[in-house]
Design an enzyme around this catalytic site. Structure first.
Site, PDB file in Angstrom:
ATOM      1  N   THR A  88       2.421 -11.159  -0.672  1.00 54.41           N
ATOM      2  CA  THR A  88       1.353 -11.446   0.290  1.00 54.41           C
ATOM      3  C   THR A  88       1.591 -10.727   1.620  1.00 54.41           C
ATOM      4  O   THR A  88       1.183  -9.595   1.787  1.00 54.41           O
ATOM      5  CB  THR A  88       1.214 -12.967   0.488  1.00 54.41           C
ATOM      6  OG1 THR A  88       2.490 -13.517   0.897  1.00 54.41           O
ATOM      7  CG2 THR A  88       0.765 -13.650  -0.789  1.00 54.41           C
ATOM      8  N   UNK A  89       2.274 -11.374   2.579  1.00 59.15           N
ATOM      9  CA  UNK A  89       2.378 -10.836   3.945  1.00 59.15           C
ATOM     10  C   UNK A  89       3.412  -9.712   4.041  1.00 59.15           C
ATOM     11  O   UNK A  89       3.934  -9.241   3.037  1.00 59.15           O
ATOM     12  CB  UNK A  89       2.703 -11.956   4.920  1.00 59.15           C
ATOM     13  N   GLY A  90       3.729  -9.299   5.267  1.00 61.38           N
ATOM     14  CA  GLY A  90       4.595  -8.146   5.482  1.00 61.38           C
ATOM     15  C   GLY A  90       6.016  -8.302   4.987  1.00 61.38           C
ATOM     16  O   GLY A  90       6.488  -7.535   4.138  1.00 61.38           O
TER      17      GLY A  90
END
EC number: 1.21.4.2
Length: 435
Positions: A349-351
Site C-alpha cells: 500500500t503506502u510508501g
C-alpha cells in the site's frame, strides 16, 4: 542586504490540512511559513525567510506524480525563491518520495538549490540521495528540533555558494560522490594506522567506501498456470478480525500466517487491516481491495490457476525496517517452498509499506520462487529491487475502486490480477513493469 527567499514544501499533515483522511489533497500554496516552517524561519537567523509554503497530500502526489510536480513547480516559481526546503519527512515513505522528487525537480528545472531531510531508511533516500542534499534525521517528528537547524544551515551554505563539507561535517546522507582533497597526513601513514586499528579490532573508517548492490536475478516464468499453486502475501496488514497475532500498526516486529482454506471472499465481518499507514476505511469494508482472494478463487474454479494456497502471509509494512522485512521474507519463502508453492503475488500500500513489500519480494525471489509485486508507488518497488511489478489503483485500495459499482470494481480487480498472472508467466531479464 535583502534576505534570501525560501519556499517550504510540506505534506497535508505538517501543512496543517489534516491526517490520512486528507492525503488526497491536491497541491495548494499559502503565503509565509506554516507549521514547522516557523521553526525553519527562526533557524535562518534573519539571513533568509520563508516567503511561501506549498502543500500536497501524500497520496495525491504518489498517485499523480507527474501532474503534481508540474503544479508544485508552478506554485514555487510564483514566489521567485532562492532556495527550496522540503520536509523533513523522517521515515514517512510517501512524504520522503515527494520531498526528494520536489527537491530534484527544483534543482533541475528551476536552477536553484534545494534541501530535504529524511531518516536513512526512508525509501526516498535511495531514490534521490545522488541528486539532492538530504539531511539525516530521526525516524519520527520527535527529531524535528535537531533536523530543522541542520537543514537551515546547509541551505544557507548553498545560498552563499560556500564549500560544502563532508556528510559527517554537514549532517547530510552520503551521495556517493568522491572528491580529491588535501589531507594533513600522507596516505601511507593513514593506511598503516587503519591496518593497525583493524588488527587490534578497533573501529576505523575506510576512505573509499564501496557501493552496496543487492539485486536478485528474476526466476524463470511459470510454464503452466493451470497446474500452479499461487500464494498471496501482503505488507498491507490484512488480518483476521481482531488481529489475533497483535501485529503492530507501525514498525512491525512479526508477520502472520492465516488460513483461507474454503474462503471465497474476504468480508468485513471476518477480515480487517491492522495497518496504520493508510486510511483503513476501504480495506475494512472489503479486504479483497488489498488481498484479492475473491477473484483468485474464481480463477481457481475456472481452472486458470491450479490452486490458491490454503494460507496467506501478512505483515504491516508501515515504518517497518528493511532488516525486519528481509527477515520476514526469508521465513515466508522457506514456508512457501516447504508447502510446494509455485509462485507468489505480493501486494503493498503506502510508501514504507512498498519498501517492506519489495524487500520481501527479493527474499522470496532469492529462494527460487517467482513473485510479482502489486503496488501503487512503482518507483519505490523498482528502487528496492523487485523484478516483476504491476501498478495498482491507489494506496488505500490497490486492487479496487470504491467509487465503482461492486461488479465493475470486481472486474477491475480481476483485470489487475490477470496482469499479475501474465507477469508470472512472462520471462524477464531484469526489472519489468507490466502496465
Amino acid at each position: 542586504m535583502a534576505k534570501f527567499r525560501v519556499v517550504h514544501y510540506l505534506n497535508q499533515f505538517f501543512g496543517q490540512i489534516g491526517g490520512e483522511e486528507k492525503a488526497d489533497t491536491a497541491p495548494l500554496k499559502k503565503d509565509g511559513p506554516v507549521g514547522p516552517g516557523t521553526a525553519l524561519n527562526g533557524a535562518f537567523k534573519g539571513e533568509a525567510e520563508v516567503v511561501g509554503t506549498v502543500i500536497c497530500g501524500d497520496s495525491y502526489f504518489a498517485e499523480n506524480m507527474e501532474e503534481a510536480l508540474k503544479q508544485i513547480l508552478s506554485m514555487i516559481k510564483e514566489y521567485n525563491p532562492d532556495l527550496v526546503v522540503a520536509g523533513p519527512a523522517f521515515n514517512a515513505g510517501r512524504y520522503g518520495t515527494a520531498c526528494g522528487a520536489v527537491a530534484e525537480a527544483v534543482v533541475k528545472n528551476l536552477g536553484i538549490p534545494a534541501v530535504t531531510g529524511m531518516y536513512p531508511e526512508n525509501p526516498g533516500v535511495e531514490m534521490y540521495k545522488k541528486s539532492v542534499y538530504i539531511i539525516a534525521t530521526a525516524d519520527s517528528a520527535i527529531g524535528m528540533r535537531n533536523a530543522i537547524p541542520k537543514m537551515a544551515a546547509l541551505g544557507l551554505k548553498l545560498l552563499k555558494k560556500e564549500e560544502i563539507g563532508t556528510p559527517e561535517q554537514e549532517g547530510y546522507i552520503a551521495r556517493g560522490i568522491r572528491k580529491n582533497y588535501f589531507a594533513e597526513e600522507r596516505g601511507a601513514k593513514r593506511a598503516v594506522d587503519m591496518l593497525i586499528a583493524k588488527i587490534k579490532g578497533e573501529n576505523f573508517t575506510t576512505e573509499l567506501p564501496m557501493p552496496a548492490f543487492d539485486r536478485v536475478p528474476p526466476n524463470p516464468a511459470i510454464k503452466d498456470l493451470s497446474k500452479a499453486t499461487i500464494a498471496l502475501v501482503t505488507s498491507g496488514g490484512i488480518v483476521p478480525k481482531g488481529n489475533p497475532d497483535r501485529i503492530e500498526s507501525s514498525s512491525a516486529s512479526k508477520f502472520g500466517k492465516y488460513s483461507i482454506a474454503g474462503v471465497k471472499d474476504l468480508t468485513s465481518d471476518t477480515f480487517e487491516t491492522a495497518h496504520g499507514g493508510y486510511d483503513p476505511v476501504y480495506a475494512n469494508q472489503d479486504a479483497d481491495r488489498v488481498l484479492p482472494v475473491d477473484v483468485l478463487r474464481e480463477m481457481e474454479a475456472e481452472g486458470k490457476i491450479g490452486k490458491l494456497h490454503d494460507y496467506y502471509y501478512a505483515t504491516v509494512g508501515n515504518g517497518t525496517s528493511v532488516a525486519n522485512a528481509a527477515k520476514f521474507g526469508q521465513a515466508i519463502a522457506a514456508d512457501l517452498k516447504a508447502s510446494g508453492v509455485d509462485a507468489v503475488i505480493l501486494t503493498s500500500t503506502u510508501g514504507t509499506c512498498t519498501r517492506c513489500g519489495a524487500a520481501m519480494v527479493k527474499e522470496i525471489e532469492r529462494a527460487g520462487i517467482p513473485v510479482v509485486h502489486m503496488c501503487t508507488i512503482v518507483p519505490i518497488s523498482k528502487t528496492v529491487g523487485a523484478n516483476r511489478i504491476v501498478p495498482t489503483v491507489a494506496i488505500p485500495h490497490p486492487l479496487g475502486n470504491p467509487a465503482l459499482p461492486a461488479d465493475e470494481e470486481k472486474a477491475l480487480r480481476r483485470k489487475l490480477v490477470e496482469k499479475a498472472l501474465k507477469a508470472l508467466t512472462t520471462e524477464v531479464e531484469g526489472q519489468t513493469v507490466f502496465d
